[in-house]
Scaffold this motif. Sequence first.
Motif, PDB file in Angstrom:
ATOM      1  N   ARG A 102       0.813  -1.225   0.000  1.00 57.54           N
ATOM      2  CA  ARG A 102       0.000   0.000   0.000  1.00 57.54           C
ATOM      3  C   ARG A 102       0.844   1.273   0.000  1.00 57.54           C
ATOM      4  N   ASP A 106       0.893   3.881  -3.071  1.00 58.81           N
ATOM      5  CA  ASP A 106       0.425   5.270  -2.951  1.00 58.81           C
ATOM      6  C   ASP A 106       1.485   6.246  -3.466  1.00 58.81           C
ATOM      7  N   PHE A 126      -5.174   2.607  -9.005  1.00 61.52           N
ATOM      8  CA  PHE A 126      -4.701   1.920  -7.797  1.00 61.52           C
ATOM      9  C   PHE A 126      -5.816   1.936  -6.765  1.00 61.52           C
ATOM     10  N   ARG A 127      -6.052   0.782  -6.157  1.00 61.32           N
ATOM     11  CA  ARG A 127      -7.025   0.607  -5.079  1.00 61.32           C
ATOM     12  C   ARG A 127      -8.424   1.073  -5.486  1.00 61.32           C
ATOM     13  N   GLN A 128      -8.846   0.656  -6.664  1.00 62.61           N
ATOM     14  CA  GLN A 128     -10.185   0.912  -7.200  1.00 62.61           C
ATOM     15  C   GLN A 128     -10.432   2.410  -7.427  1.00 62.61           C
ATOM     16  N   PRO A 145      -9.890  -8.569  -6.030  1.00 57.30           N
ATOM     17  CA  PRO A 145      -8.794  -7.659  -5.682  1.00 57.30           C
ATOM     18  C   PRO A 145      -7.887  -7.350  -6.877  1.00 57.30           C
ATOM     19  N   ASN A 148      -9.737  -5.010  -9.242  1.00 57.63           N
ATOM     20  CA  ASN A 148      -9.901  -3.701  -8.603  1.00 57.63           C
ATOM     21  C   ASN A 148      -8.563  -3.015  -8.324  1.00 57.63           C
ATOM     22  N   HIS A 149      -7.467  -3.636  -8.759  1.00 60.21           N
ATOM     23  CA  HIS A 149      -6.126  -3.042  -8.631  1.00 60.21           C
ATOM     24  C   HIS A 149      -5.772  -2.733  -7.172  1.00 60.21           C
ATOM     25  N   MET A 150      -6.085  -3.673  -6.287  1.00 63.51           N
ATOM     26  CA  MET A 150      -5.793  -3.474  -4.874  1.00 63.51           C
ATOM     27  C   MET A 150      -4.324  -3.772  -4.548  1.00 63.51           C
ATOM     28  N   GLU A 151      -3.683  -4.650  -5.338  1.00 66.87           N
ATOM     29  CA  GLU A 151      -2.321  -5.062  -5.050  1.00 66.87           C
ATOM     30  C   GLU A 151      -1.329  -4.624  -6.114  1.00 66.87           C
TER      31      GLU A 151
END
Length: 170
Positions: A102, A106, A126-128, A145, A148-151
Amino acid sequence: MAYETYQQRAARAAEEERQRAARAVAAGDSDATGAPALAATLGPEYACRAGVPRWGPVKRWVADAGQLLRCRFGIASVGGVGPRGRVSDHPVGLALDFFVDRAAGDALAECAVRNRGALAVKYVIFRQRINSGSGWRMMEDRGSPVENHMEHVHISFNTAPGGSLASVRC
């Protein structure tokens, strides 16, 4: 399950690319790695070429921007050209996926947005959330995930090179 399979394939491809790059460096093949010329222009943090994962035949400016970001943020796993079930810039060599935690995600996403012109960035996901240069907005739930581009940070690039990579500040 699909995410685990993808991660295993990505890890195998990254290891193969590390070995190929190491052989090229050992043989003195600076053209195969690109590191000496680019490092001289952009600084020593750009010379981490030996660890580049295989991202396929992406456009030259995509490879250069990807290498710069990968090195600056210490990212080991990057995906590039490949088929997608949805409309995507990946099959035509205009997108990269940076697999990150994360905090790194970011920072990478903000860096890519802030340096859109020099990096030739079209948009970042990134991160939906998606940012095309006018701020972050939420995306619809795509159901997983990975989708949704969580990782991973997805960066799509323009169809032409940007400005000088030497101007990129992260």
